[in-house]
Design an enzyme around this catalytic site. Sequence first.
Site, PDB file in Angstrom:
ATOM      1  N   GLU A 152       0.851  -1.193   0.000  1.00  0.00           N
ATOM      2  CA  GLU A 152       0.000   0.000   0.000  1.00  0.00           C
ATOM      3  C   GLU A 152       0.887   1.243   0.000  1.00  0.00           C
ATOM      4  O   GLU A 152       1.981   1.258   0.558  1.00  0.00           O
ATOM      5  CB  GLU A 152      -0.940  -0.007   1.201  1.00  0.00           C
ATOM      6  CG  GLU A 152      -0.269   0.161   2.539  1.00  0.00           C
ATOM      7  CD  GLU A 152      -1.267   0.384   3.666  1.00  0.00           C
ATOM      8  OE1 GLU A 152      -2.265   1.105   3.449  1.00  0.00           O
ATOM      9  OE2 GLU A 152      -1.047  -0.162   4.752  1.00  0.00           O
ATOM     10  N   TRP A 153       0.413   2.281  -0.624  1.00  0.00           N
ATOM     11  CA  TRP A 153       1.151   3.539  -0.696  1.00  0.00           C
ATOM     12  C   TRP A 153       0.925   4.342   0.579  1.00  0.00           C
ATOM     13  O   TRP A 153      -0.209   4.549   0.997  1.00  0.00           O
ATOM     14  CB  TRP A 153       0.682   4.348  -1.908  1.00  0.00           C
ATOM     15  CG  TRP A 153       1.403   5.654  -2.062  1.00  0.00           C
ATOM     16  CD1 TRP A 153       0.989   6.888  -1.635  1.00  0.00           C
ATOM     17  CD2 TRP A 153       2.683   5.849  -2.676  1.00  0.00           C
ATOM     18  NE1 TRP A 153       1.929   7.841  -1.949  1.00  0.00           N
ATOM     19  CE2 TRP A 153       2.980   7.232  -2.592  1.00  0.00           C
ATOM     20  CE3 TRP A 153       3.594   4.999  -3.299  1.00  0.00           C
ATOM     21  CZ2 TRP A 153       4.143   7.781  -3.094  1.00  0.00           C
ATOM     22  CZ3 TRP A 153       4.758   5.535  -3.804  1.00  0.00           C
ATOM     23  CH2 TRP A 153       5.027   6.912  -3.712  1.00  0.00           C
ATOM     24  N   ASP A 192      16.608  -3.092  11.134  1.00  0.00           N
ATOM     25  CA  ASP A 192      17.413  -2.265  10.216  1.00  0.00           C
ATOM     26  C   ASP A 192      16.922  -0.828  10.327  1.00  0.00           C
ATOM     27  O   ASP A 192      16.609  -0.175   9.330  1.00  0.00           O
ATOM     28  CB  ASP A 192      17.267  -2.791   8.786  1.00  0.00           C
ATOM     29  CG  ASP A 192      18.318  -2.216   7.832  1.00  0.00           C
ATOM     30  OD1 ASP A 192      19.254  -1.539   8.315  1.00  0.00           O
ATOM     31  OD2 ASP A 192      18.201  -2.444   6.615  1.00  0.00           O
TER      32      ASP A 192
END
Length: 284
Positions: A89-90, A192
């Site tokens: 999803e954006w 990360d």
Amino acid sequence: MFPENIQTSIESQLDEGIVSEESVHGGDINQAQKLTFDSESIAFLKWNENPHENMFETEAKGLELLRSADTNLIIPKTLAISENYLLLEWIEEGGGMPDSSYEFGVELSKLHKKSHSAFGLDHDNFIGRLKQSNTNHSNWPDFFALERIEPQVKIGVESGKLTRSLLRDVHHLYKKLGSIFPREKPALLHGDLWSGNFMFSSSGVASIYDPAVYFGHREMDLAMTRLFGGFSADFYKGYHEQFPLEPGFEERATLYNLYPLLVHANLFGGNYCRQAENIIKSHV
């Protein structure tokens, strides 16, 4: 433009057509596009014609695990996936609100309160394009030594980027880890967490992505936020007020960051190699 076979696969999985695509920054490993569909919905596509086996599958698993924690962090949902791509999803980026950094620290502390019976994970994944071993261990010093530092030192020595004497030196370091690290329960980590793997959404809420998840010592995530900068004092204030650290974290942070520095040494060489070697030798 991304390959036609990827477009066909995405349109088949979503049952709608792609009407436009725009290249966006997606990191050093994969290509990335912003896709717009017939319905005017928008998605983020990461793709690679020759990815490591299961790279996108393990990333999707990592995002799902992060979403399973009881936080308000925005974790992009997987819309479609195959061996060659991951469609998410954006998340619209914003500038952040006055309290966004503080709340980010609060929400990260909630993520770290999700625990597990062992340090590790039920599957291996990736850190950058390097494989990350997550074999379970009952204690953090063993996990840190055998699953984080040892594999990276061996890669570096075998490639000639690190000096062979480190194989001896690092084993002296391992013997000291039990007296250095505070004892804590395993915590769910992003794995990360540098400034390139988070942003503030248009609503001001922090979004994290590109994870290398596992259950580890929570100080690993916090140490990495200091490695390259990009996190404000309010972020740390929010975290510490909710989940204080044991005294001496600033000194331990350098040792935690031996892992990402070794990863960077193996990926990019150069000064990262010397930094990693200096950390090991300073603890021998």
